[in-house]
Design a protein around this motif. Structure first.
Motif, mmCIF file in Angstrom:
data_model
loop_
_atom_site.group_PDB
_atom_site.id
_atom_site.type_symbol
_atom_site.label_atom_id
_atom_site.label_comp_id
_atom_site.label_asym_id
_atom_site.label_seq_id
_atom_site.Cartn_x
_atom_site.Cartn_y
_atom_site.Cartn_z
ATOM 1 N N SER A 182 1.486 -0.928 0.082
ATOM 2 C CA SER A 182 -0.138 -0.122 -0.080
ATOM 3 C C SER A 182 0.753 1.360 -0.429
ATOM 4 N N ASN A 222 -4.085 1.990 -2.927
ATOM 5 C CA ASN A 222 -3.959 3.449 -2.421
ATOM 6 C C ASN A 222 -5.280 3.223 -1.670
ATOM 7 N N ASP A 225 -3.944 2.525 6.926
ATOM 8 C CA ASP A 225 -3.156 1.249 5.988
ATOM 9 C C ASP A 225 -1.893 1.125 6.522
ATOM 10 N N LEU A 226 -1.623 1.952 7.395
ATOM 11 C CA LEU A 226 -0.510 1.472 8.733
ATOM 12 C C LEU A 226 -0.989 -0.014 9.157
ATOM 13 N N ASN A 229 -1.608 -5.776 4.299
ATOM 14 C CA ASN A 229 -0.986 -5.029 3.967
ATOM 15 C C ASN A 229 1.138 -5.540 4.492
ATOM 16 N N TYR A 288 4.039 -1.142 3.513
ATOM 17 C CA TYR A 288 3.582 0.539 3.539
ATOM 18 C C TYR A 288 4.495 1.331 2.725
#
Length: 267
Positions: free
Chosen positions: A157, A187, A194-195, A203, A206
């Motif tokens: 990401s 994205n 996202d983290l 993910n 990132y």
């Protein structure tokens, strides 16, 4: 001297702020431009931050605040040697504006310039990511423990805020290479979420070349307590008083991302 922190009350406050976000009905008269391209603030950002500062100040008396918006009680860019809350009232404001339902409330707590706790809440799906230093990371009731997967076996990401365009060419060169070396790229439009998806294993890594401390402070504890790592693009420690680049992931994946950035930067 450190004090006993009521983390349950902090979590409850973040959840309440999340419900303010979830129940918000945005109209054009509540949207304003900040400095930079496509950099927005809504009156809900301001109202939620005011609520968080007011309530969190009752829980950790004497704490300072490093928040995104200009409101009363926000010292902004002032990192205390005591307790400091890092507050992002709506991470993913553009998502919020366009009805993506992928935004969150992010609150981190530091003591003596070291992050000790983080809470990131997405009210649209009722997902609370949280961690207290030394006590592990959780997604709701599930303990998070990252598998050290390589980049080739995971999703990458990335963030690309329009108001941080100085390294756009480098970023997309890096993202193209990461796309070729991974299963796919994403994205999400919310750095904090996202983290946190790094911590949950969704993910593998990132990357963003410039973020503010309130974007990543809370998530940094969640990632580290889940067994991941978060650094700047050159491998140095993240900063809490100034914006910096961010590379997060499993140890193996993050190493690959940092290598790709260096190759693209110098090549």
């Amino acid at each position: 001297m450190s004090m006993k922190i009521d983390y349950a009350s902090i979590e409850e406050t973040v959840r309440n702020a999340g419900q303010m976000l979830r129940n918000a009905h945005l109209t054009t008269d509540r949207i304003y431009h900040k400095e930079g391209i496509a950099n927005f603030v809504t009156l809900f950002d301001v109202e939620i931050q005011q609520y968080l500062i007011r309530e969190l100040a009752k829980i950790v008396q004497g704490a300072s605040f490093f928040g995104e918006e200009e409101t009363d009680g926000n010292e902004r860019n002032c990192l205390s040697d005591g307790y400091t809350f890092f507050v992002d009232p709506i991470d993913g404001t553009t998502n919020f504006m366009f009805g993506y339902h992928h935004s969150c409330v992010s609150v981190g707590l530091s003591y003596n310039r070291r992050m000790i706790a983080g809470f990131v809440y997405n009210p649209y799906v009722d997902e609370m990511y949280k961690a207290v230093r030394g006590e592990g990371s959780y997604l709701n009731l599930r303990r998070l423990q990252m598998e050290n997967k390589p980049l080739s076996k995971g999703i990458v990401s990335f963030g690309c805020a329009r108001y941080n365009e100085a390294d756009t060419d480098l970023l997309f060169d890096v993202v193209k290479e990461l796309y070729l070396q991974s299963l796919s790229v994403r994205n999400g439009g919310s750095a904090a979420l996202d983290l946190c998806r790094v911590a949950s294993g969704s993910n593998a890594a990132y990357v963003e070349l410039m973020l503010q401390p309130y974007d990543y402070a809370a998530a940094s504890v969640i990632i580290e307590e889940a067994g991941g790592c978060i650094t700047q693009k050159d491998g140095s420690d993240i900063t809490l008083d100034l914006p910096c680049s961010i590379v997060a992931g499993t140890p193996a994946s993050a190493e690959t991302v940092r290598y790709v950035i260096e190759q693209k930067r110098t090549g």
